[in-house]
Each structure stands twice: as C-alpha cells, then as structure tokens.
Motif scaffolding. Structure first.
Motif, PDB file in Angstrom:
ATOM      1  N   LEU A 403       0.826  -1.202   0.000  1.00  0.00           N
ATOM      2  CA  LEU A 403       0.000   0.000   0.000  1.00  0.00           C
ATOM      3  C   LEU A 403       0.863   1.256   0.000  1.00  0.00           C
ATOM      4  O   LEU A 403       0.577   2.225  -0.718  1.00  0.00           O
ATOM      5  CB  LEU A 403      -0.919  -0.009   1.228  1.00  0.00           C
ATOM      6  CG  LEU A 403      -1.843   1.207   1.399  1.00  0.00           C
ATOM      7  CD1 LEU A 403      -2.755   1.353   0.197  1.00  0.00           C
ATOM      8  CD2 LEU A 403      -2.655   1.075   2.674  1.00  0.00           C
ATOM      9  N   GLU A 404       1.929   1.257   0.787  1.00  0.00           N
ATOM     10  CA  GLU A 404       2.819   2.419   0.792  1.00  0.00           C
ATOM     11  C   GLU A 404       3.436   2.636  -0.584  1.00  0.00           C
ATOM     12  O   GLU A 404       3.565   3.774  -1.053  1.00  0.00           O
ATOM     13  CB  GLU A 404       3.898   2.214   1.852  1.00  0.00           C
ATOM     14  CG  GLU A 404       3.383   2.271   3.288  1.00  0.00           C
ATOM     15  CD  GLU A 404       4.469   1.984   4.294  1.00  0.00           C
ATOM     16  OE1 GLU A 404       5.573   1.583   3.868  1.00  0.00           O
ATOM     17  OE2 GLU A 404       4.225   2.143   5.505  1.00  0.00           O
ATOM     18  N   SER A 405       3.828   1.532  -1.247  1.00  0.00           N
ATOM     19  CA  SER A 405       4.397   1.656  -2.584  1.00  0.00           C
ATOM     20  C   SER A 405       3.389   2.233  -3.565  1.00  0.00           C
ATOM     21  O   SER A 405       3.711   3.114  -4.367  1.00  0.00           O
ATOM     22  CB  SER A 405       4.874   0.276  -3.055  1.00  0.00           C
ATOM     23  OG  SER A 405       5.271   0.315  -4.406  1.00  0.00           O
ATOM     24  N   LEU A 406       2.157   1.729  -3.502  1.00  0.00           N
ATOM     25  CA  LEU A 406       1.129   2.245  -4.402  1.00  0.00           C
ATOM     26  C   LEU A 406       0.864   3.722  -4.169  1.00  0.00           C
ATOM     27  O   LEU A 406       0.774   4.508  -5.114  1.00  0.00           O
ATOM     28  CB  LEU A 406      -0.162   1.451  -4.200  1.00  0.00           C
ATOM     29  CG  LEU A 406      -0.268   0.092  -4.896  1.00  0.00           C
ATOM     30  CD1 LEU A 406      -1.552  -0.597  -4.493  1.00  0.00           C
ATOM     31  CD2 LEU A 406      -0.209   0.251  -6.399  1.00  0.00           C
ATOM     32  N   PHE A 408       2.828   5.985  -2.818  1.00  0.00           N
ATOM     33  CA  PHE A 408       3.945   6.819  -3.254  1.00  0.00           C
ATOM     34  C   PHE A 408       3.996   6.929  -4.772  1.00  0.00           C
ATOM     35  O   PHE A 408       4.259   8.003  -5.329  1.00  0.00           O
ATOM     36  CB  PHE A 408       5.261   6.248  -2.726  1.00  0.00           C
ATOM     37  CG  PHE A 408       6.459   7.023  -3.206  1.00  0.00           C
ATOM     38  CD1 PHE A 408       6.700   8.293  -2.750  1.00  0.00           C
ATOM     39  CD2 PHE A 408       7.325   6.479  -4.139  1.00  0.00           C
ATOM     40  CE1 PHE A 408       7.789   9.020  -3.199  1.00  0.00           C
ATOM     41  CE2 PHE A 408       8.416   7.192  -4.589  1.00  0.00           C
ATOM     42  CZ  PHE A 408       8.648   8.464  -4.117  1.00  0.00           C
ATOM     43  N   GLY A 409       3.717   5.814  -5.467  1.00  0.00           N
ATOM     44  CA  GLY A 409       3.691   5.872  -6.921  1.00  0.00           C
ATOM     45  C   GLY A 409       2.606   6.799  -7.439  1.00  0.00           C
ATOM     46  O   GLY A 409       2.829   7.563  -8.383  1.00  0.00           O
ATOM     47  N   SER A 592      13.819   0.822  -0.036  1.00  0.00           N
ATOM     48  CA  SER A 592      13.599   1.302  -1.395  1.00  0.00           C
ATOM     49  C   SER A 592      12.857   2.621  -1.393  1.00  0.00           C
ATOM     50  O   SER A 592      13.230   3.550  -2.091  1.00  0.00           O
ATOM     51  CB  SER A 592      12.819   0.250  -2.187  1.00  0.00           C
ATOM     52  OG  SER A 592      12.232   0.808  -3.320  1.00  0.00           O
ATOM     53  N   ARG A 593      11.799   2.708  -0.606  1.00  0.00           N
ATOM     54  CA  ARG A 593      11.043   3.956  -0.550  1.00  0.00           C
ATOM     55  C   ARG A 593      11.847   5.076   0.078  1.00  0.00           C
ATOM     56  O   ARG A 593      11.725   6.224  -0.287  1.00  0.00           O
ATOM     57  CB  ARG A 593       9.737   3.728   0.217  1.00  0.00           C
ATOM     58  CG  ARG A 593       8.709   2.952  -0.572  1.00  0.00           C
ATOM     59  CD  ARG A 593       7.385   2.909   0.179  1.00  0.00           C
ATOM     60  NE  ARG A 593       7.554   2.300   1.506  1.00  0.00           N
ATOM     61  CZ  ARG A 593       7.551   0.997   1.726  1.00  0.00           C
ATOM     62  NH1 ARG A 593       7.416   0.157   0.712  1.00  0.00           N
ATOM     63  NH2 ARG A 593       7.671   0.509   2.938  1.00  0.00           N
ATOM     64  N   GLU A 594      12.686   4.729   1.061  1.00  0.00           N
ATOM     65  CA  GLU A 594      13.510   5.769   1.666  1.00  0.00           C
ATOM     66  C   GLU A 594      14.451   6.367   0.632  1.00  0.00           C
ATOM     67  O   GLU A 594      14.642   7.577   0.563  1.00  0.00           O
ATOM     68  CB  GLU A 594      14.292   5.193   2.834  1.00  0.00           C
ATOM     69  CG  GLU A 594      13.403   4.855   4.042  1.00  0.00           C
ATOM     70  CD  GLU A 594      14.204   4.177   5.125  1.00  0.00           C
ATOM     71  OE1 GLU A 594      15.422   4.023   4.915  1.00  0.00           O
ATOM     72  OE2 GLU A 594      13.620   3.810   6.159  1.00  0.00           O
ATOM     73  N   HIS A 595      15.044   5.516  -0.216  1.00  0.00           N
ATOM     74  CA  HIS A 595      15.912   6.051  -1.263  1.00  0.00           C
ATOM     75  C   HIS A 595      15.113   6.844  -2.286  1.00  0.00           C
ATOM     76  O   HIS A 595      15.587   7.828  -2.826  1.00  0.00           O
ATOM     77  CB  HIS A 595      16.660   4.911  -1.969  1.00  0.00           C
ATOM     78  CG  HIS A 595      17.816   4.379  -1.142  1.00  0.00           C
ATOM     79  ND1 HIS A 595      18.936   5.119  -0.892  1.00  0.00           N
ATOM     80  CD2 HIS A 595      17.991   3.179  -0.518  1.00  0.00           C
ATOM     81  CE1 HIS A 595      19.784   4.398  -0.143  1.00  0.00           C
ATOM     82  NE2 HIS A 595      19.233   3.220   0.096  1.00  0.00           N
ATOM     83  N   ALA A 596      13.896   6.382  -2.556  1.00  0.00           N
ATOM     84  CA  ALA A 596      13.077   7.118  -3.525  1.00  0.00           C
ATOM     85  C   ALA A 596      12.680   8.472  -2.985  1.00  0.00           C
ATOM     86  O   ALA A 596      12.597   9.447  -3.716  1.00  0.00           O
ATOM     87  CB  ALA A 596      11.833   6.299  -3.886  1.00  0.00           C
ATOM     88  N   PHE A 597      12.427   8.530  -1.687  1.00  0.00           N
ATOM     89  CA  PHE A 597      12.072   9.824  -1.067  1.00  0.00           C
ATOM     90  C   PHE A 597      13.289  10.704  -0.902  1.00  0.00           C
ATOM     91  O   PHE A 597      13.187  11.914  -0.863  1.00  0.00           O
ATOM     92  CB  PHE A 597      11.451   9.595   0.311  1.00  0.00           C
ATOM     93  CG  PHE A 597       9.981   9.307   0.258  1.00  0.00           C
ATOM     94  CD1 PHE A 597       9.123  10.231  -0.300  1.00  0.00           C
ATOM     95  CD2 PHE A 597       9.460   8.135   0.762  1.00  0.00           C
ATOM     96  CE1 PHE A 597       7.764   9.994  -0.345  1.00  0.00           C
ATOM     97  CE2 PHE A 597       8.109   7.886   0.719  1.00  0.00           C
ATOM     98  CZ  PHE A 597       7.264   8.814   0.160  1.00  0.00           C
TER      99      PHE A 597
END
Length: 1003
Positions: A403-406, A408-409, A592-597
């Motif tokens: 859900l967090e990935s969705l 953020f996308g 992964s999300r931390e790097h994306a953020f």
C-alpha cells in the motif's frame, strides 16, 4: 598642383629647448616614392574560383607575402567619401586608424605620460605678459599686408559678384535641366530662328550671338570657380603633402609588420606546433572516451525497456517509474537527436501511462479487497494479498508495504484523486455491510419467508422489536469494525504523504545549503558517472543491487573514463534503492522507498521535486484523508439512519414502550459516541433521525398520557380516595430526592393497608385517585428525561401542557359544574370543592421539585423554558383562590338569604341564628378532614366577615343600635349564641370573630 616639398607634418626642432614643433623647411634632401592611387577594394561580390580563393585566403601569420589589398576592410576613397558624415574630419590623415582601418578607440600608450593642462602652466605664466602686449599692439596698429589682402579680397569679391549677377538666374537653379522643355526654350529661344527651316544671315547672327553669350556665361563661372580654388589652394596643397607623408609611413609600417609576421611564424613553427599537437591528441582521446561512455550509455538506455518490464512483472511500480523518468531525462540531455532512439521517448510515455492505469487498478483492487473482506478477520490491515502479473509471476507481499508503494507511486505521478476511488469503494462496502447484516439476521428467523418478502425494509418491519434491536446492534458493531479498518488504512496513506512532505522540506534545506556553500548534499560515495553506468548496466534481477556492486568495485569503469562521464545526467542515480532484494519476499522494501524519497542523492534535487507534488498539494491530500475519514463516519451514520427509518416507516418506533425506546436511544448514543472517539467528528444524521423519532415518541407518549388523564378526570367523582402504600412510598422517594419510578416489587410480598391521606412533609393531603395517577405520570416524564436527555425541552413543554390540561379540566368539572353532566353528580358540594383545592395544592407542592429536576437536564441557554412552571404555578394558585372564593360565596349567599328575614324578637336565640350556626357546623364538618388547620381558620374568618357585613346591614335596616336597649340586648344574646357555637368547632377555638364590628360607630 603643390610640390612634395611642402609637407605639413610637424617635426621637433633639434635645437629648441622649449619643445616647440616647427615645419621642416628644407625638403630637398627628402625622397618620396611616387604617388599611386589606391585600388577600389569594394568591387562586386566575387564568384566561382575567385570567391573560393577569397574565402580560403592565406594565413596572415604564416603567409604574409600573399596578403593583398583585397584583404583590407576599407579603402581610402570610401573613407574620404563617407556619406554618413555631415562634415569631413580634419584629422583624417593624422589619427591612428588601426589594423582594419576603421573607427576604433586607441588605447593610450603605457610609455607616454598623461599630459594635462598643469604641464603647460609654467610656459603660460612666462608668455602671458608678452601675449597681452602683443594683442594690445595688434589691436592698436593693424598689419598693412592684412589690410591690403582684405581690401583686395573685398574688391575681387565685389567684382566676382557683379560678373555672376550677369548670369541668368535660371542657370543657378538647383533643378536646372535642359530636358525640361520650358527650361530648354528659355535657354534657346527659337523665336530668333527662322521657322521655315532655311538658314538666313539673320539666323546665323542670332545663333552666333547666343553662342557667344553662353560662352561668356561659361567663362564667368569658370573664372569664379578658379578664384575659389585659388583661395583654397593652400588647403589642397597641405592635403596632398599629408597624403605623401602618410604613404611613406604606411610603407614603413608594412615593412615592420612583415618582419613581425615572419618572427611570429617562426615562433609558431618552433614553439607552438608541438604543444598544440599534444593538446589536440589529448582532446581527441577525451572525445573518444566520451564516445565510448556515450555508447555504453546508449546500450544501457537500450536495455531500459526490458528492465521496466521486469520491474512491472514484480509490481515494482516506483522503481519502474524512476527508471522511465531517468531514461527520458538522459534522452533529452545526453542522447538528444540520436536517430535510433527517436521512438523510445514516446514508447516510455506510453509505458508510463500504462503504469498509471496499473497503479489505479491495483489501488482500486486493494480498496475493494480490504473493504469487502469479512469483518470477523483479525487485523485492521490485510496481512497477505496474492498478486498475478501478466507474466504469471506470483508472490505473497506485505500489504502495508504494498500500500505504501502504491500510494507513493500515485503521488509521484500526481494522481491525487486516488482517494476518490477509495471513497467510492467505501460507500459500496457500507451498503453491503447493512445488506449482509439483514440477510444474516433474517436467515435465523423462521417466521419470515424471504421468497415472499424480498425487500430488506419489509423484512426488517416484520421483525419483532428484540429481533430488530439485535440487528441494529449488529450493524453498529460491524460499522465500528469497518471504521477502524478504514482509519488504519488511511493512517498508512497519511504516513506516506507526511513522509513525502518531510522529504520536500529536507530537499529545500539541502538546496539552500548547497547554494550557499554551507554543506554538501548527502549521497552515495560514487560520482555521477559511476552511478549512471552502474544503474543502467546492472544485469541482476533487481536493480537495487546496482550501486552496491558499483561501490564494491569502484574501479571497474576506469578512473579517467568515469571522470569524463560526469554530465547533466543527474537523474540516473535517483533510484538508489527503488528495487528490492530478491530474497526479502517483498516487491518493494522500506529502504527502497527511503531512497526514492531521499532528496540528497546523486539525482535528488534536480528533477525529483518536479515530479513530486508541492507542499500545498501534499497538504491538500492530507486534509482530504482526514475528510475521507469524516466521510466514512457520515456514510456509516447514513446507512444506520436508513435501517432506523425502514423500521419507523409504519410507525413501529412510535409504538415502543418507554423502556424499549430508552434501549434504542442508549444504543444509538453509544454508537455515536464510539464513532466520535474513532473519527473525531460529530455526525448529526443519526442523532437527527433519533431526535425525530424521539419527537414522535414524545408526542405519542404525551398524547397517551393526556388521553389517559382526560379519561380519569371525566370518570372522577371527586370523592376522597384511599392512598395505596406504593403511592406513599413513591412520594417518600421523591422527598428523598429520587425523582424516578420505583422498581416493581416481586409478587408475594406482604401487602400493606391503604391510608386515608397522603403524608408529605408532615402534612396530610386528602386526594382523589386521579391526582395519585398524575403524580405517577409526571414521574414517568422525569424518568424519560433521565433516560433520553436530548428530549428534555420537548418533554418539559409536554409536561407543562399536561399540568395545564389537568388544571383547566378540573376547573371545568368542579367550578364549572361539568361533573354534573359528565359523571352524573347531583350537585357540587363544598366537600368536592375542598377536595379539588387540596389536589391542586398537592400539584403546586411538586411543581418546584419537577422544575429543579428539569433544570439539571437543561443547558444554561435553555433555562428560558422553565418559565412555563412559573405560569403554571400562578394558574394553579388562582384556581385554588377561586375555589376558596366559591366556598365563601356559598356561605355568603346563605347569609344573605337567612339574615334578610332576621327580626329582633323573643324567643332567643332566634331561629335565624340557629339556622346560621347549623350551616356553619355543616361547613366545618365538610372541610375539617380535608383542609389543614390554618386554611380552615382563614376560610372561616372570611365567612365570618361576610356574616358581619350582612348582619350589620340588616340591623341598620331594622334600626337597632348599640344603645343598651331591649333590642340591643336581644341581638347580643343571638351574637353570643353564634360566637359560642363557632368557637366550639374543632380548630376554631381560638378564632377571633370580633363581632363588635356589627354595630355602627356613633359619630
């Protein structure tokens, strides 16, 4: 023409100590080259071989011998005849023109001092006195030569003007042209010639005369022109001499330039060719390295599409989007214009649109699955969810990470309306919760045939109240679980939005720090070239390992090649961790999300902010999340309202008992309170529906009791009733402060005998049965207010109406004698009146108690409705006063009738007073057991006052005075008899009758 010896160029004198420049007088020893005219260097534009030769001219440094005049920019005739100058420059031949022979500002020489006016100060001081004397002498004694010259010039000028005036004015016109017929006829008058065409001697003479005249005009003009030229001959000679001098200097300059060019060519050949060749080879090598890196970058970009497809097969949408954005940025910056990639940009855009659709569908699927799953499952967020991709790649993923990935996308793609999808699914799920709850409840009730009764509303109306109430409680419980699940999901979404907002703020701080040189943006230890190539050339399954491998092998790409690849490709290292570890079992990890953020990576600040929403948009999304939770609460309340209204459609809720409605109210209040604590919102729809039903319940409740009270009053015979023990206990509990209905005692308890009176606060109240039931009725009103505080004001108004109804109806039945027709009483006795008065006094006694109880249930703003009790109390007291007045009026009419026949004569006591004492005894007998002692005494005092008035009036009519005569004595005997009889009655022993007032006072 002037000779070459008169050169105007000044030269310093050899012997002059004052530095005065003089002309060189002796010019015989000087040799000048013959004067050659300068060629025209502005011919028409050359074409063909000439043009190619001109374009490919020789090098000025290496082949100065091949330089021709055609390489010059401006020729002398063109400079002299410049039409743009209004006045010809006087220093044309003396100023420095520069290499291009154009107007340029010459930089002052560093070897010459800056001469100012102060340098000439001493000289001017020395010559100032002599100059003054010279000027004074010149003014006093003009020069003879100058006078002669001036006079000769004046004479010549006058003579020339006289001669020029002989020339006709037509020749002096600026628009003179012989091709004009008028001008031609004026110059050559044809009238002087023979028109027949034959030449006569006269015509010959005329033509000869005209020719001589024109010749004369020409001579005059030529002489004038020659005179003007002679006057300016010195300036012409000076210009020619300056031109020769300039020619010589140009020759010397050309010779010096040729020597300089030769030396420069030697320097170029010896000192420059080698180093330049080395630099050229280094540049060639650098270009080759760039080309090699560019080819590697092209190979990596070529592999971007398969990599995106691989990421999509693992549902790693964020990594795929980052890779697409990186590739598009590289195509626009580094690989722009490459023919083989001309379609790649549009293909990546189509893939990005496809990913947008996939994310929206994925989020919609998640919302549907999360909201429609069984409420009996543990956990507020789904634990596992099986996903199938187009490549039949199946993995069990963590739903929270998913859900967090969705989210953020979707935020990254600015799909900020994804909450609308969740809202729509939430509304559908709320409907299904009610439907499923009704179906489950109906399935357990055998009396309802679902084949015949198909509508859910009809099925609910067929339920009994306990069955429907259990259904309602089940719906409430399901919606509480439903709201908890929604709140958990929205909390995950809000955390992602807040994380994105925090990353934007950190990014701005890093930008300001980088702009001010205060801090270096954090990132990976790899330089940009390494990050680009490591990211795009990684061959593993997940690209999250790319930079880790590059960091373990930092020299793989070659030091010099890496340093040369640093360019505008900052976005390539943005996805430092957008992929995930293949062994972790999750499509996208939290790292992964931390790097994306993370805004400070190798890509971070340049384009990430352009993709992510602004702080204002993220704040609006966060507000929408809270509003969505509010909407969920409102939707839940609305669905519960529909369940409530479906039951109330046929008036079932209005027919509930007080206890049942209290249970319903408590259940609704509990649900509303739980939703307020959960969603932090006070929804009003369910409360409003309950209030509407409460108003209907109150109306029915009131109408039932009002009708019951009316029936009791219409059947009341206004006789003293026995007071059961339970009613005595009831008033005792009220006295103790418990304004509630007592619990019913179990059967089998010892029954107590009823009492004749109701004992309250030490007083005895003789009452009728209706008043006893009235006390219980207003306690029921108070009990409803205790159970349902929201209906306090409405219940107070209805109770006021009930008390007014009792007062008005009892007045109609007793004072208005309505009971004679309604119940069939023969007459309204004094006992009936006293009993009614005592009942009214009992109600007045409890009005302050009722008022105090309602006051505790009202807000300060609602205290104004308490004034109804003041009006009711006044009405009751007025009614009691009217009953007392009625009792007095009964005796008053009796006194008037009896005493009007009174005569003062024996025997004594008289029959009249015997009748009066008998009626007083009957009155006392009727009221003694009903009224308290104080009220009885006050009532008999008023009756006695009416007796004294009628007796006094009768004695005055009979003429009996207080004079001690026989009639006075007889009256005294009757009055003593009356006084003795009245004071012999109970509670009236100490009553002061003051019978002396029957006698008129003598004046």
């Amino acid at each position: 023409m002037a000779s070459h010896s008169s050169s105007p160029v000044p030269h310093p004198s050899s012997g002059g100590s004052e530095g005065i420049f003089r002309k060189d007088r002796d010019s015989s020893s000087r040799h000048y080259r013959p004067v050659h005219s300068l060629p025209d260097v502005c011919p028409k534009e050359p074409t063909g071989e000439a043009a190619r030769g001109l374009c490919e001219g020789p090098s000025v440094v290496a082949n100065q011998q091949r330089w021709t005049v055609y390489n010059s920019k401006v020729n002398l005739p063109a400079a002299l005849n410049d039409p743009r100058l209004a006045k010809r420059e006087s220093d044309f031949f003396t100023k420095s023109w520069g290499l291009d022979f154009a107007e340029t500002e010459v930089m002052p020489s560093f070897y010459l001092p800056n001469i100012t006016k102060e340098h000439f100060g001493p000289y001017l001081q020395e010559t100032a006195q002599r100059e003054k004397i010279h000027e004074r002498c010149k003014n006093m004694c003009p020069n003879k030569d100058e006078l002669d010259a001036v006079s000769s010039i004046t004479n010549n000028h006058d003579k020339s003007r006289t001669e020029l005036e002989q020339v006709p004015k037509i020749f002096m016109k600026p628009d003179f042209a012989l091709d004009d017929p008028t001008t031609f006829n004026a110059v050559l008058p044809w009238s002087h010639f023979n028109s027949a065409g034959r030449k006569s001697s006269r015509d010959m003479a005329s033509s000869r005369l005209l020719q001589e005249k024109l010749s004369h005009y020409l001579d005059v003009v030529e002489v004038s022109i020659a005179r003007q030229i002679s006057l300016r001959s010195e300036a012409f000679f000076h210009a020619m001499s300056s031109q020769h001098e300039l020619q010589d200097r140009l020759t010397e300059t050309a010779r010096a330039v040729a020597v300089l060019r030769g030396r420069t060519a030697a320097i170029e050949r010896i000192m420059c060719e080698g180093p330049l060749r080395a630099l050229r080879q280094a540049l060639t090598r650098s270009n080759c390295v760039r080309l090699h890196n560019k080819l590697k970058l092209m190979a990596a970009v070529h592999q971007s599409q398969p990599t995106v497809q691989l990421l999509l097969s693992t549902s790693e949408f964020v990594g795929a989007l980052e890779l697409i954005a990186t590739t598009k940025e590289v195509l626009q910056q580094e690989l722009q214009g490459i023919h083989s990639f001309r379609h790649l940009g549009s293909q990546l855009c189509e893939m990005e649109k496809l990913i947008d659709k996939m994310m929206v569908e994925d989020f919609s699927m998640y919302s549907r699955s999360d909201l429609s799953r069984s409420l009996e499952e543990d956990g507020q967020v789904m634990e596992k969810w099986s996903l199938f991709s187009q490549m039949q790649y199946k993995r069990s993923v963590s739903i929270k990470d998913r859900l967090e990935s969705l989210v953020f996308g979707l935020l990254r793609q600015r799909k900020l309306d994804f909450l609308d999808i969740y809202s729509d699914e939430m509304i559908l799920a709320a409907k299904s919760i009610v439907t499923q709850s009704v179906v489950d409840s109906v399935s357990q009730i055998e009396e309802i045939d679902t084949d015949i009764v198909t509508k859910l509303a009809d099925q609910m109306r067929l339920m009994t109240f306990p069955q429907w109430f259990e259904l309602l409680k089940s719906v409430f419980e399901n919606f509480i679980l439903f709201l908890k699940r929604i709140k958990a999901t929205l909390s995950v979404v809000r955390n992602v939005v807040l994380e994105a907002l925090d990353s934007n703020q950190k990014s701005r701080l890093l930008e300001r720090a980088a702009a001010g040189g205060l801090a270096e943006a954090p990132g990976t230890p790899l330089n940009q070239g390494e990050a680009e190539l490591a990211y795009l050339t990684h061959e593993g399954l997940f690209i999250s390992d790319a930079l880790n491998d590059a960091q373990l092998h930092p020299g793989a790409s070659g030091g010099q090649e890496q340093s040369s690849t640093v360019g505008p490709r900052q976005a390539l290292s943005r996805l430092d961790g957008c992929g995930s570890d293949s062994a972790s079992g999750t499509t996208e990890s939290s790292s992964s999300r931390e790097h994306a953020f993370q805004p400070g990576g190798a890509a971070g600040i340049s384009s990430s902010e352009d993709m992510m929403p602004s702080d204002l948009e993220l704040g609006r999304v966060a507000n929408n999340i809270q509003e969505l939770l509010y909407t969920a609460s409102d939707v839940s309340h609305d669905r519960c309202v529909k369940v409530l209204m479906a039951r109330a459609k046929d008036g079932s809720l209005e027919r509930l008992s007080s206890a049942e409605f209290v249970f319903l109210s408590q259940a609704v209040e509990g649900f509303v309170r739980d939703t307020e604590e959960l969603c932090c919102r006070r929804s009003v729809s369910l409360r409003g529906a309950l209030q509407s039903q409460a108003n209907r319940f109150v109306h029915r409740f009131h109408e039932e009791r009002k009708t019951k009270l009316s029936l009791l009053l219409d059947n009341e015979r206004w006789k003293q009733a026995e007071v059961p023990a339970e009613f005595q206990d009831l008033v005792n509990s009220i006295a103790d402060g418990r304004i509630t209905l007592p619990e019913r005692k179990p059967q089998g308890t010892e029954e107590r005998k009823p009492s004749d009176y109701l004992h309250i606060d030490g007083q005895k109240y003789a009452v009728v049965g209706t008043v006893l039931l009235l006390i219980r009725i207003f306690l029921e009103y108070c009990q409803c207010v205790n159970d349902i505080p929201s209906i306090s004001t409405d219940m107070l108004t209805r109770l006021s109406d009930l008390l007014k109804h009792f007062n008005s109806r009892s007045c109609q039945l007793v004072l208005g004698a309505g009971a004679l027709q309604v119940v069939g009483l023969k007459t309204i006795t004094t006992k009936n009146l006293a009993l009614a008065s005592r009942c009214l006094q009992l109600v007045v006694h409890y009005i302050p108690v009722i008022r105090a109880h309602f006051e505790t249930k009202l807000t300060p703003k609602q205290y104004s409705v308490l004034r109804h009790f003041d009006h009711i109390t006044k009405d009751y007291n007025d009614h009691i006063a009217e009953i007392s007045a009625k009792l007095v009026s009964i005796m008053d009419s009796m006194f008037e009738k009896v005493l009007s026949k009174y005569e003062v004569k024996a025997p004594m006591p008289s029959a009249c007073f015997r009748n009066v004492c008998k009626q007083m005894a009957k009155m006392h007998e009727a009221l003694y057991e009903l009224l308290p002692e104080e009220q009885a005494q006050m009532l008999f005092l008023r009756i006695n006052a009416r007796l004294k008035i009628h007796l006094k009036r009768q004695l005055a009519r009979l003429g009996v005075h207080h004079d001690g005569g026989p009639q006075h004595g007889l009256v005294t005997v009757d009055v003593a008899f009356y006084t003795e009889n009245v004071q012999s009655l109970r509670t009236l022993e100490k009553l002061d009758l003051n019978m002396a007032e029957i006698w008129e006072q003598k004046r």
